[in-house]
Design a protein around this motif. Structure first.
Motif, short mmCIF file in Angstrom:
data_model
loop_
_atom_site.label_atom_id
_atom_site.label_comp_id
_atom_site.label_asym_id
_atom_site.label_seq_id
_atom_site.Cartn_x
_atom_site.Cartn_y
_atom_site.Cartn_z
N ASP A 152 -7.10 12.35 7.74
CA ASP A 152 -8.04 11.43 7.13
C ASP A 152 -7.29 10.44 6.24
N LYS A 153 -7.76 9.21 6.25
CA LYS A 153 -7.18 8.20 5.37
C LYS A 153 -7.53 8.51 3.91
N GLU B 134 -2.01 -4.89 1.63
CA GLU B 134 -2.22 -3.72 2.47
C GLU B 134 -2.00 -4.07 3.94
N GLU C 178 -2.71 13.33 13.21
CA GLU C 178 -3.76 12.48 12.65
C GLU C 178 -4.40 13.18 11.45
N PRO D 213 -8.32 5.93 1.34
CA PRO D 213 -8.44 4.47 1.16
C PRO D 213 -8.05 4.04 -0.25
N ALA E 287 -2.53 5.99 3.26
CA ALA E 287 -3.65 5.11 3.61
C ALA E 287 -3.64 4.68 5.07
N SER E 288 -2.68 5.16 5.85
CA SER E 288 -2.56 4.69 7.23
C SER E 288 -3.35 5.55 8.23
N GLY E 289 -3.86 6.68 7.76
CA GLY E 289 -4.71 7.47 8.63
C GLY E 289 -4.01 8.52 9.44
N LYS E 290 -2.71 8.67 9.26
CA LYS E 290 -1.98 9.74 9.93
C LYS E 290 -0.69 9.98 9.19
N ASP F 13 4.35 6.02 8.45
CA ASP F 13 2.98 6.13 7.97
C ASP F 13 2.95 6.57 6.51
N ASP G 128 0.81 -1.21 0.00
CA ASP G 128 0.00 0.00 0.00
C ASP G 128 0.84 1.27 0.00
N GLY H 173 -1.04 -1.30 6.17
CA GLY H 173 -1.26 -0.08 6.93
C GLY H 173 -0.03 0.68 7.34
#
Length: 630
Positions: A498-499, A474, A496, A501, A488-491, A485, A447, A476
């Motif tokens: 938004d991911k 994937e 922090e 996806p 796609a890992s959200g941070k 990160d 990913d 993460g």
């Protein structure tokens, strides 16, 4: 207990034992660096770890992991032409990704200064080649400083930053693997922070910043003029230094890590050659080199990888008609691998046997057992490969990409028969599918790589209707280089966010056939792969599972964490050995009689192996019944 972040922000001068990748961060702080960008890749990730040790609110510069090296370079360049001292760092082959932008940088008037930190990798310790990036430096008219140890990493960064700001041009600080990771007691200077003046200073009048047609020619002239100014300074600086051993017959010209190996190899020598230790490896200090050559009868050029300095020095001697014998590389092995003390000793002993005695033949020891690289216990990629192999025919073609999952090419999985560079698997697979109706083509990708360099190849496969299957592994995180990160890992590194996806990206690109499954669901994954590869269009299987090394480390921070593992029910075990020979988790141990046991120090009790045993002999520790999950 000392905290690295506190140490890096000390106001007073101090001494500390640090690795090269830590020393450079203190140098960034002292130099007033304002923007740092990167893409993770060995041997440089610990630079980011040192940066991360400084609390975000106390950090005197902005830092980010960009989506790839080209983007990281462009971000640092944008900050630099806006007046901020910037730095970008990545590994050796990362410069290939950044090259389209990098080769133009020296044409620009970079008013804030920009240092490009490269982690070259002699010996290919963690890279797909031994790329010598001094070639890029020569092609792009970019100065290069090459330190030998952490103390020089610190000093040379300060020098590079000063040079870059003075001449308004990029400067490369070329690190190599052992310089990045070596530890040494370093004398750091004081830091007297002042509030930064972040006034935006970009002005088109400082350009031209458009390298097209006649402007590009004038910009090249300016770049060459700046490079000559740096060369003139290289003649004066004490960073290029002579170790005078009073030997007018023999000398050595070297730089970086080979210098330290040379000094160690000369311990106990009958006599020692004079040494010219270069800090500036491009442009070379021609006058200093000519004087050194003129004072010696023969000179050895000692440099790792390619004969970049050797060819230039020989040309200098020819032009000056100097009566000196110059000895460079003499055999193929001289172009290969790190110049360790043993290697340098062998080179000198073969050339000057009266000065350096050959090392005595070492007594033959029992050879260490072969220890191949392998995926961690519980790795979701192992479950994926175990399932996917059952879904493909032996004649089908599998294309690997860069990441932990690259190890899938090893037995027992043997998934991934070709490999090039990050993001290449989809386009290579598309080419393999042309004029091929009998063999399915499956490409693998992580990913992080998906966002790094893979999107053009995926778009190409969709647009040109290449009927291959992409298996998107994937987990993460950017696991291979230390769990950085990504989109796609959200941070991100700072906060922090938004991911983004991967499924939504694929849908937005127009991929019609997308399958998703947790890799621990091996039967379901195998079924999906069979279905996806039977579709005569581009298809994607998202094989998802968290990196278990990262997950387990986080779990262990919980005070209530208890180590789990599985056991073998010896009464049920049929000595089929599928756990070892087809699943291949390193926690399984087979003795000479064929009995299988569990190494509980390695086992994390994830239970992904339970479904792989035909005899149902693998069970969670503490359970009497067979089957189930840990």
């Amino acid at each position: 207990m000392k905290k690295m972040g506190d140490m890096l922000l000390k106001r007073e001068a101090f001494l500390e034992i640090v690795m090269g990748n830590t020393a450079i961060v203190r140098a960034m702080v002292e130099a007033g660096t304002r923007v740092v960008s990167a893409y993770p890749g060995s041997p440089t990730p610990e630079i980011a770890s040192a940066i991360q040790s400084i609390p975000r609110g106390d950090r005197p510069f902005y830092f980010e992991f960009s989506t790839n090296e080209k983007v990281a370079t462009e971000l640092a360049y944008g900050a630099a032409v806006n007046g901020h001292l910037s730095t970008v760092f990545f590994k050796s082959v990362g410069l290939n990704v950044a090259a389209d932008t990098f080769v133009q940088l020296s044409l620009m008037n970079i008013i804030g200064g920009m240092v490009v930190v490269l982690g070259d990798d002699p010996g290919a310790n963690s890279s797909q080649n031994e790329q010598d990036n001094r070639h890029y430096a020569r092609m792009s008219y970019t100065p290069v400083l090459e330190p030998a140890d952490p103390a020089e990493v610190y000093r040379f960064y300060l020098e590079a930053a000063r040079l870059s700001q003075k001449h308004r041009m990029p400067v490369i600080l070329r690190l190599t693997t052992h310089v990045c990771h070596a530890k040494e007691r370093v004398a750091f200077g004081p830091w007297n922070p002042v509030p930064p003046d972040d006034t935006p200073r970009f002005d088109p009048a400082n350009g031209a910043y458009i390298p097209l047609t006649t402007q590009a020619i004038e910009q090249k002239r300016a770049a060459l003029a700046r490079l000559e100014q740096v060369r003139q300074w290289a003649e004066k600086t004490e960073l290029n230094r002579v170790v005078d051993n009073g030997n007018t017959a023999r000398g050595v010209i070297t730089m970086g890590l080979p210098f330290l190996s040379l000094m160690e190899a000369l311990n106990g020598a009958a006599a020692k050659p004079d040494i010219l230790k270069l800090a500036y490896v491009h442009p070379l200090p021609r006058g200093k080199i000519i004087r050194f050559l003129s004072g010696h009868q023969e000179v050895k050029i000692l440099e790792e990888l390619d004969d970049v300095a050797e060819n230039q020095i020989k040309a200098l001697a020819f032009d000056q008609q100097l009566p000196v014998k110059i000895i460079g590389k003499t055999g193929p092995e001289d172009w290969i691998g790190e110049y360790t003390p043993d290697k340098v000793h062998r080179l000198l002993a073969a050339m000057w046997p009266d000065m350096i005695q050959p090392s005595p033949a070492a007594e033959a020891d029992d050879p260490a057992p072969h220890r191949p690289p392998q995926m961690c216990p519980g790795c979701g990629h192992r479950s994926a490969f175990h399932a996917i192999k059952q879904a493909l025919a032996p004649t089908d073609i599998t294309v690997a990409d860069i990441g932990c999952h690259t190890l899938g090419f090893l037995p027992p999985y043997e998934m991934g028969q070709l490999l090039m560079c990050m993001g290449a698997s989809t386009a290579i697979g598309s080419g393999l599918r042309l004029f091929n109706t009998s063999r399915k083509v499956v490409a693998f990708m992580g990913d992080s790589t998906f966002f790094h360099a893979a999107l053009p190849g995926i778009i190409n496969a969709i647009f040109n209707r290449h009927p291959i299957t992409l298996i998107l592994m994937e987990n993460g995180t950017t696991a291979m280089t230390g769990h950085q990160d990504h989109a796609a890992s959200g941070k991100n590194f700072n906060e922090e966010t938004d991911k983004i996806p991967v499924r939504q990206v694929l849908e937005g690109l127009g991929v019609k056939h997308i399958f998703e499954v947790d890799t621990y669901q091996q039967a379901k994954l195998a079924k999906m792969v069979i279905e996806a590869t039977s579709i005569d269009e581009f298809s994607v299987v998202i094989a998802r599972h968290p990196c278990m090394l990262k997950f387990t480390r986080e779990q262990r921070k919980n005070p209530s964490y208890q180590q789990k593992h599985v056991v073998i029910d010896q009464a049920v075990c049929g000595r089929i050995h599928a756990c070892i020979e087809t699943f291949g988790c390193p926690t399984f141990t087979r003795d000479t009689e064929g009995n299988v046991t569990i190494n509980t120090d390695l086992c994390i009790g994830d239970g992904s192996c339970i479904q792989t045993c035909p005899a149902k002999a693998i069970i969670p520790a503490g359970k009497k019944d067979k089957g189930g999950a840990a």
